[in-house]
Design an enzyme around this catalytic site. Structure first.
Site, PDB file in Angstrom:
ATOM      1  N   GLY A  70     -19.295   8.526  -7.425  1.00  0.00           N
ATOM      2  CA  GLY A  70     -19.107   8.370  -5.976  1.00  0.00           C
ATOM      3  C   GLY A  70     -20.196   7.468  -5.405  1.00  0.00           C
ATOM      4  N   ASN A  80     -18.099  18.241 -17.808  1.00  0.00           N
ATOM      5  CA  ASN A  80     -18.047  18.047 -16.352  1.00  0.00           C
ATOM      6  C   ASN A  80     -16.789  18.688 -15.760  1.00  0.00           C
ATOM      7  OD1 ASN A  80     -19.095  16.970 -13.929  1.00  0.00           O
ATOM      8  ND2 ASN A  80     -17.691  15.246 -14.052  1.00  0.00           N
ATOM      9  N   TYR A 109      -9.052  13.946 -21.243  1.00  0.00           N
ATOM     10  CA  TYR A 109      -9.034  14.013 -19.780  1.00  0.00           C
ATOM     11  C   TYR A 109      -7.954  14.993 -19.317  1.00  0.00           C
ATOM     12  CZ  TYR A 109      -7.800  12.806 -15.011  1.00  0.00           C
ATOM     13  OH  TYR A 109      -7.483  12.893 -13.676  1.00  0.00           O
ATOM     14  N   PHE A 134       0.471  11.749  -9.620  1.00  0.00           N
ATOM     15  CA  PHE A 134       0.901  10.647 -10.477  1.00  0.00           C
ATOM     16  C   PHE A 134      -0.061   9.476 -10.168  1.00  0.00           C
ATOM     17  CE2 PHE A 134       4.591  12.158 -12.867  1.00  0.00           C
ATOM     18  CZ  PHE A 134       4.533  13.471 -12.450  1.00  0.00           C
ATOM     19  N   ASN A 135       0.382   8.241 -10.128  1.00  0.00           N
ATOM     20  CA  ASN A 135      -0.590   7.140  -9.946  1.00  0.00           C
ATOM     21  C   ASN A 135      -0.935   6.948  -8.478  1.00  0.00           C
ATOM     22  OD1 ASN A 135       0.614   6.839 -12.595  1.00  0.00           O
ATOM     23  ND2 ASN A 135      -0.557   4.944 -12.682  1.00  0.00           N
ATOM     24  N   ARG A 174       5.571   3.409 -13.581  1.00  0.00           N
ATOM     25  CA  ARG A 174       4.746   4.493 -13.033  1.00  0.00           C
ATOM     26  C   ARG A 174       5.179   4.783 -11.602  1.00  0.00           C
ATOM     27  NH1 ARG A 174       3.788   4.611 -17.530  1.00  0.00           N
ATOM     28  NH2 ARG A 174       1.830   4.548 -18.674  1.00  0.00           N
TER      29      ARG A 174
HETATM   30  N1  UFG Z   1      -2.035  -1.917 -16.613  1.00  0.00           N
HETATM   31  C1  UFG Z   1      -1.983  -3.245 -16.969  1.00  0.00           C
HETATM   32  N2  UFG Z   1      -3.087  -4.030 -16.779  1.00  0.00           N
HETATM   33  C2  UFG Z   1      -4.253  -3.537 -16.243  1.00  0.00           C
HETATM   34  C3  UFG Z   1      -4.299  -2.163 -15.884  1.00  0.00           C
HETATM   35  C4  UFG Z   1      -3.170  -1.385 -16.091  1.00  0.00           C
HETATM   36  O1  UFG Z   1      -0.951  -3.748 -17.460  1.00  0.00           O
HETATM   37  O2  UFG Z   1      -5.220  -4.289 -16.105  1.00  0.00           O
HETATM   38  C5  UFG Z   1      -0.847  -1.068 -16.817  1.00  0.00           C
HETATM   39  C6  UFG Z   1      -1.088   0.094 -17.743  1.00  0.00           C
HETATM   40  O3  UFG Z   1      -0.906  -0.283 -19.079  1.00  0.00           O
HETATM   41  C7  UFG Z   1      -0.041   1.095 -17.236  1.00  0.00           C
HETATM   42  C8  UFG Z   1       0.041   0.808 -15.740  1.00  0.00           C
HETATM   43  O4  UFG Z   1      -0.506  -0.502 -15.584  1.00  0.00           O
HETATM   44  O5  UFG Z   1       1.179   0.820 -17.810  1.00  0.00           O
HETATM   45  C9  UFG Z   1      -0.758   1.782 -14.898  1.00  0.00           C
HETATM   46  O6  UFG Z   1      -2.074   1.876 -15.423  1.00  0.00           O
HETATM   47  P1  UFG Z   1      -3.287   2.547 -14.651  1.00  0.00           P
HETATM   48  O7  UFG Z   1      -4.497   2.403 -15.519  1.00  0.00           O
HETATM   49  O8  UFG Z   1      -3.361   2.006 -13.255  1.00  0.00           O
HETATM   50  O9  UFG Z   1      -2.854   4.056 -14.517  1.00  0.00           O
HETATM   51  P2  UFG Z   1      -2.453   5.096 -15.663  1.00  0.00           P
HETATM   52  O10 UFG Z   1      -0.970   5.276 -15.525  1.00  0.00           O
HETATM   53  O11 UFG Z   1      -2.938   4.759 -16.993  1.00  0.00           O
HETATM   54  O12 UFG Z   1      -3.329   6.324 -15.223  1.00  0.00           O
HETATM   55  C10 UFG Z   1      -3.003   7.130 -14.129  1.00  0.00           C
HETATM   56  C11 UFG Z   1      -4.265   7.760 -13.543  1.00  0.00           C
HETATM   57  C12 UFG Z   1      -4.912   8.712 -14.531  1.00  0.00           C
HETATM   58  C13 UFG Z   1      -3.893   9.689 -14.984  1.00  0.00           C
HETATM   59  C14 UFG Z   1      -2.728   8.968 -15.573  1.00  0.00           C
HETATM   60  C15 UFG Z   1      -1.672   9.880 -16.046  1.00  0.00           C
HETATM   61  O13 UFG Z   1      -5.171   6.769 -13.203  1.00  0.00           O
HETATM   62  O14 UFG Z   1      -5.980   9.373 -13.914  1.00  0.00           O
HETATM   63  O15 UFG Z   1      -2.160   8.112 -14.578  1.00  0.00           O
HETATM   64  O16 UFG Z   1      -0.813   9.195 -16.893  1.00  0.00           O
HETATM   65  F1  UFG Z   1      -4.413  10.502 -15.922  1.00  0.00           F
END
Ligand code: UFG
Length: 333
Positions: A35, A96, A145, A173-174, A225
């Protein structure tokens, strides 16, 4: 007073603002490891916020807060949240997110505070067996996580039986977007999330934005997502808190828009909102990414009367405004 742990972080700070809007008095507890003090300062301009710096892994830190303030309920965000980092470094996450929360719950029981809203995640479900994902979907997390958060959900169920501590678990979700007024926003270091990564690349941070995989079994080959706006999410915490005050029983809710957007769609929407072409490369798949994840959030809609109202365009606009602010801060450093 309401205690908001992790109130200097991304979702926590937006939730603090939401409670301040309704004139609640808030204690923010945050270690400032992820933070930011600048976020706390913004919150303090918006209302009555007492800041207590501390770490949940030290029970004395949280004990001190309960001794000092008359806490009625807790909204608990404080946690590490990088899925990728949790795989090579599980202890960091269990210490944590799980052990830290145990310290918090024990302190609550000791001080007879019996209501908590908990920041959980769709990562507790693991590889989806069906979509949209409802709350009954089996929980088999595929990374530490998600496991660290699922353990907390189970501990909370046991603490309800043993001590009558009531919890509402919110599985997000996201999360996307930032405060409409630009006061606080998504500020991670390193940044791994899709929308801020696209936006950072626009500012010429030396990195071309990469799409991680375009060979998934989805209509355009990129991952799908469910991007829920952070202010809508903050409102869900308020509604969950009011519901818990009234109903006094434990529950769990998914929070998502129920709409899936592919990485390419999000990228195209960024180009549209910014009205410019953005450079992009196709890169290999990122390990651990399921092809499709989106929520069935009927329960939150019908029980909490929650409505995710914000468009993806608005989330991107506000994220961009906040990214401009971050870029200026970095320049002045
Ligand atoms: N992605 C890219 N390029 C990037 C970043 C992400 O193509 O630079 C893609 C990822 O591969 C994924 C999508 O964008 O397909 C979303 O990725 P994020 O990293 O933004 O989010 P996640 O879906 O991986 O993660 C989110 C939350 C987590 C949680 C997870 C559950 O941030 O805290 O959903 O699946 F645990």
């Amino acid at each position: 007073m309401i205690l908001i742990t992790g109130g200097a972080g991304y979702i926590g700070s937006h939730t603090v603002l939401n409670f301040l809007k309704d004139k609640y008095d808030v204690v923010v507890f945050d270690s400032l490891e992820t933070g930011h003090i600048e976020t706390v300062e913004e919150l303090q301009k918006a209302g009555n916020v007492i800041f207590e710096k501390g770490d949940l892994r030290n029970i004395e830190d949280i004990e001190r807060v309960f001794e000092k303030h008359s806490i009625e309920a807790v909204i608990h965000f404080a946690a590490f949240s990088l899925v990728g980092e949790s795989v090579p470094n599980p202890a960091k996450y269990y210490r944590n997110n799980t052990f830290g929360t145990l310290n918090l719950l024990d302190t609550m029981v000791k001080h007879n505070v019996k209501k908590i809203i908990f920041s959980s995640t769709c990562a507790t479900y693991g590889e989806p067996q069906y979509t949209p994902i409802d709350e009954k979907h089996p929980q088999n997390p595929i990374n530490p996580y998600g496991a660290s958060k699922l353990m907390v959900e189970r501990i909370m169920a046991d603490y309800d039986k043993a001590y009558g501590l009531k919890s509402v678990k919110l599985r997000y979700f996201n999360v996307a977007g930032c405060d409409t007024q630009g006061r606080v926003g998504e500020w991670h270091d390193p940044e791994t999330h899709l929308i801020p990564n696209i936006l950072k690349s626009v500012f010429g941070n030396g990195q071309t934005f990469k799409i991680f995989g375009d060979d998934y079994n989805t209509p355009d080959g990129t991952c799908i997502r469910d991007y829920v706006n952070v202010e809508d999410l903050a409102q869900a915490h308020k509604l969950a808190y009011l519901w818990l005050e009234k109903e006094n029983r434990s529950e769990v809710f998914n929070l998502g828009t129920e709409n899936g957007n592919s990485v390419k769609e999000v990228f195209d929407t960024c180009e549209k909102v910014l009205n410019q072409n953005i450079k992009v490369e196709i890169a290999p798949r990122r390990p651990g990414d399921p092809a499709t994840l989106f929520a069935n959030a009927n329960k939150a809609k019908s029980v909490l009367n929650w409505k995710p109202e914000t468009s993806l365009e608005h989330s991107i606009e506000t994220a961009y405004k906040f990214e401009q602010k971050l870029q200026n801060l970095e320049k002045n450093d």
